[in-house]
Structures are given as C-alpha cells and as structure tokens.
Design a protein around this motif. Sequence first.
Motif, short mmCIF file in Angstrom:
data_model
loop_
_atom_site.label_atom_id
_atom_site.label_comp_id
_atom_site.label_asym_id
_atom_site.label_seq_id
_atom_site.Cartn_x
_atom_site.Cartn_y
_atom_site.Cartn_z
N LYS A 19 -15.57 -7.37 -3.71
CA LYS A 19 -14.19 -6.82 -4.49
C LYS A 19 -12.99 -7.67 -3.64
CE LYS A 19 -13.60 -2.65 -1.73
NZ LYS A 19 -12.17 -2.61 -1.14
N ARG A 20 -11.91 -7.75 -4.16
CA ARG A 20 -10.69 -8.51 -3.50
C ARG A 20 -9.37 -7.46 -3.48
NH1 ARG A 20 -10.54 -11.69 0.61
NH2 ARG A 20 -8.91 -13.75 0.53
N SER A 21 -8.57 -7.26 -2.50
CA SER A 21 -7.47 -6.52 -2.62
C SER A 21 -6.35 -7.09 -2.36
CB SER A 21 -7.80 -5.48 -1.38
OG SER A 21 -8.66 -4.56 -1.83
N TYR A 22 -5.15 -6.93 -3.14
CA TYR A 22 -3.92 -7.69 -2.96
C TYR A 22 -2.83 -6.67 -2.80
CZ TYR A 22 -6.16 -11.99 -4.63
OH TYR A 22 -7.03 -13.01 -4.97
N LEU A 23 -1.81 -7.20 -1.88
CA LEU A 23 -0.66 -6.29 -1.83
C LEU A 23 0.55 -7.02 -2.40
CD1 LEU A 23 1.31 -3.82 -0.97
CD2 LEU A 23 1.55 -4.83 1.18
N LEU A 24 1.35 -6.62 -3.27
CA LEU A 24 2.52 -7.36 -3.78
C LEU A 24 3.82 -6.63 -3.40
CD1 LEU A 24 1.14 -8.05 -7.59
CD2 LEU A 24 0.47 -9.07 -5.59
N TYR A 25 4.61 -7.11 -2.67
CA TYR A 25 5.80 -6.50 -2.25
C TYR A 25 6.99 -7.06 -2.50
CZ TYR A 25 5.43 -8.97 2.25
OH TYR A 25 5.60 -10.01 3.00
N GLY A 26 8.23 -6.50 -2.74
CA GLY A 26 9.45 -7.01 -2.91
C GLY A 26 10.33 -6.38 -3.86
N ASP A 82 8.16 -1.63 5.11
CA ASP A 82 8.71 -1.59 6.43
C ASP A 82 8.37 -0.18 6.82
OD1 ASP A 82 9.88 -3.84 6.33
OD2 ASP A 82 11.88 -3.10 5.40
N HIS A 83 8.07 0.81 6.36
CA HIS A 83 7.97 2.12 6.88
C HIS A 83 6.60 2.65 6.48
CE1 HIS A 83 12.39 2.14 7.93
NE2 HIS A 83 12.45 1.93 6.62
N ILE A 84 5.60 1.73 6.10
CA ILE A 84 4.34 1.97 5.44
C ILE A 84 3.25 2.03 7.00
CG2 ILE A 84 2.39 1.33 4.27
CD1 ILE A 84 4.77 2.36 2.69
N ASP A 85 2.63 3.26 6.74
CA ASP A 85 1.48 3.19 7.82
C ASP A 85 0.53 2.16 8.11
OD1 ASP A 85 -1.00 4.22 9.24
OD2 ASP A 85 -0.10 5.89 9.18
N HIS A 86 0.50 1.45 9.25
CA HIS A 86 -0.22 0.03 9.50
C HIS A 86 -1.76 0.27 9.09
CE1 HIS A 86 2.88 -1.84 11.31
NE2 HIS A 86 3.24 -0.81 12.07
N SER A 87 -2.16 1.76 9.00
CA SER A 87 -3.64 1.55 8.39
C SER A 87 -3.45 1.14 7.13
CB SER A 87 -4.02 3.18 8.76
OG SER A 87 -3.31 3.88 7.78
N ILE A 88 -2.82 1.55 6.31
CA ILE A 88 -2.73 0.96 4.81
C ILE A 88 -2.77 -0.48 4.91
CG2 ILE A 88 -1.33 0.79 2.68
CD1 ILE A 88 -2.26 3.33 2.76
N LEU A 89 -2.28 -1.31 5.65
CA LEU A 89 -2.06 -2.92 5.34
C LEU A 89 -3.17 -3.62 6.35
CD1 LEU A 89 1.66 -2.69 6.15
CD2 LEU A 89 0.54 -2.54 3.95
N ASP A 93 4.56 2.64 -2.00
CA ASP A 93 5.42 2.91 -1.03
C ASP A 93 6.11 4.05 -1.24
OD1 ASP A 93 6.67 1.45 -3.03
OD2 ASP A 93 8.32 0.75 -1.55
N LYS A 94 6.78 4.24 -2.71
CA LYS A 94 7.38 5.43 -3.04
C LYS A 94 6.42 6.67 -3.09
CE LYS A 94 9.94 7.13 -6.99
NZ LYS A 94 10.47 6.67 -8.54
N PHE A 95 5.12 6.58 -3.27
CA PHE A 95 4.34 7.69 -3.38
C PHE A 95 3.84 8.21 -2.01
CE2 PHE A 95 0.01 9.17 -2.54
CZ PHE A 95 0.06 10.39 -3.37
N LEU A 96 3.99 7.38 -0.96
CA LEU A 96 3.43 7.50 0.44
C LEU A 96 4.67 8.17 0.99
CD1 LEU A 96 1.58 4.62 1.61
CD2 LEU A 96 0.79 6.78 1.04
N ASN A 97 6.07 7.77 0.66
CA ASN A 97 7.10 8.52 1.28
C ASN A 97 7.56 9.79 0.62
OD1 ASN A 97 7.60 6.14 2.95
ND2 ASN A 97 8.78 5.05 1.27
#
Length: 298
Positions: free
Chosen positions: A31-38, A132-139, A92-96
């Motif tokens: 499997k492959r995982s992508y984060l798209l942010y902006g 910016d304010h996301i737990d580093h464990s996610i990334l 990010d919205k869900f986590l915050n």
Amino acid sequence: MDSDIKNKVKSDLESFLKSKQYYHRLGRVWKRSYLLYGPSGTGKSSFVAALAKFLCYDIYDVDLSKVSDNSDLKLLLLQTSSRSVIVVEDLDKFLNEKSTGVSLSGVLNFMDGIFSCCGEERVMVFTMNSKDHIDHSILRPGRIDAQIYFPLCDFTAFKTLANNYLGLKDHKLFPQVEEIFQHGATMSPAEIGEIMIVNRSSPSRALKTVITALQTNGDATRSGAKGKMSKRLSESESSKERSGDESVDNSGVICRESVHTVREFRKLYGLLRMKSSGRKTPTGFDLGSSVEKMDKEG
C-alpha cells in the motif's frame, strides 16, 4: 499542478503498481499513503479523482465526523476492497475539533495498524488545509509515504489554467497578469478556473475579469494587513492608558522597577497605618499621619 511534481507522482504510482513482489519480499503491506495539504480550492480533491482514474481504482471516501467510534472505523476499513483509493478529507479539522468517539489511536490504527494490513494494493490519501498543529505521530515516515503541497495560484499555474480552460498559450494581457502576481495578489485555482468557465466564450473578457478579481483580492489583503497593524497599535496605546501607575518612557518601554517600587511603598504604607493607628512614637509624632502627608505631597 507543477509539471515536475506531477511527473514525480505519476512515476511513484507506476512504480507502486509494479512492486507487489518487492513489498512481499520486504514483508510489508502493498500500500501507499499520501498527504495532500494546502488552502481550499487548490486542487486536492481533483487530484484524488485524477489519481483514481490513472490507477483505475475504486474510491472509498471516509467521513470521520460520521463515524461513532474506533470499532466502526475498523469495520469500515475491513469493508474496503483491494485495488482501491481510501480517502480521508480534512483530517486536520477532525483532529482539532474532535467531534466523535474516534480517538487519535483509532486514526493511527486506521492508517497503519493491523486492520489496515487485511487487504493489499491500496492507496490511502489524507487531505489537510494545514499540518502546522498536527501531532507528529500522524506524519511520521512509514505512516505517510509522500507529502504534496498544493499552493494558491501563481503566474505559472495561471498560464496552465488559461491553456486548459481557454485554449490560450499566450495573450497580450499576460504581462499585466504576471505583474499583479508579482505584487503579491493571488487566488485559488478553483476561483480562477470558475471565472474562466463562465467567460469561456470570450478569452479577453475572461482575462480582464481575472485581473479585476486579483486586484480586488490584493487590495483586500493589504487592507486586512493594515487593519491588523492598526489594531495592534490601538491595543498597545490602550494598555499604556490602563497602566496609570506605570512609568513609560518615550520609547514605549515600561519601567517595571519604578512600578514595583511604587507598589511596594504603598503596601508598606498600608501596613504602617494598620499598626500605628492612633499610637504616637517616642518622639511624639504620628507615623501614620506623617506617611499620609508624604503620600499626598508625592
């Protein structure tokens, strides 16, 4: 999307499609995982659709705000099939906001836990407006394999949009548009694309409308910056006025030592008045009255 980044993503996906034996030899899930942010309107959702079409995969769109707890999230993952794109938008919205019973550990297990290993040949895509304010464990690497930033429109992206929407590779108004971008004005690709769609029958009108919109947006941005600066200055002046017993020099620096001295003197004066009420000192003068007189005289 920047052509270099697009080519890198396509190459990465093509390599993934051919890597079944490689992943198995490593003992890793295929499997492959992508984060798209902006910012909003920069093409993240469109990218997901293009990615699924490029791979010929199905799409599962998981809305975490509607999931009641971690167990339900696991069940949703088990119901997905191989050769699919699993999408979680606005992570990010869900986590915050954290409006459901799904915990951070539940999200992490969804991303790379045991249950995510029950199927293969999957691509997981997570979108955010900001990390910016996301737990580093996610990334962390291994949980997110690739991160792709989607910026607001610049002149290079504008030319691509003009070519795609209006069939224009060049136009006499392009230098004016470029100058506006160079002065800091910007909009999302979605906003510019919509203007071009509405005015597609007249490319010149479309470009003029984009120019007007960019100028308006740039003026609003500058006004907002000036407003914030004025507010900060106003708050600074108000704080000086409220500090009636604080010594302030011409540079605006508060002399904390002077404030401390005045307050300590008043505190001492209060104690002296309490202890000496009506009593005379051996020399015959009233300590309380004397201090009160000194205070009145400054």
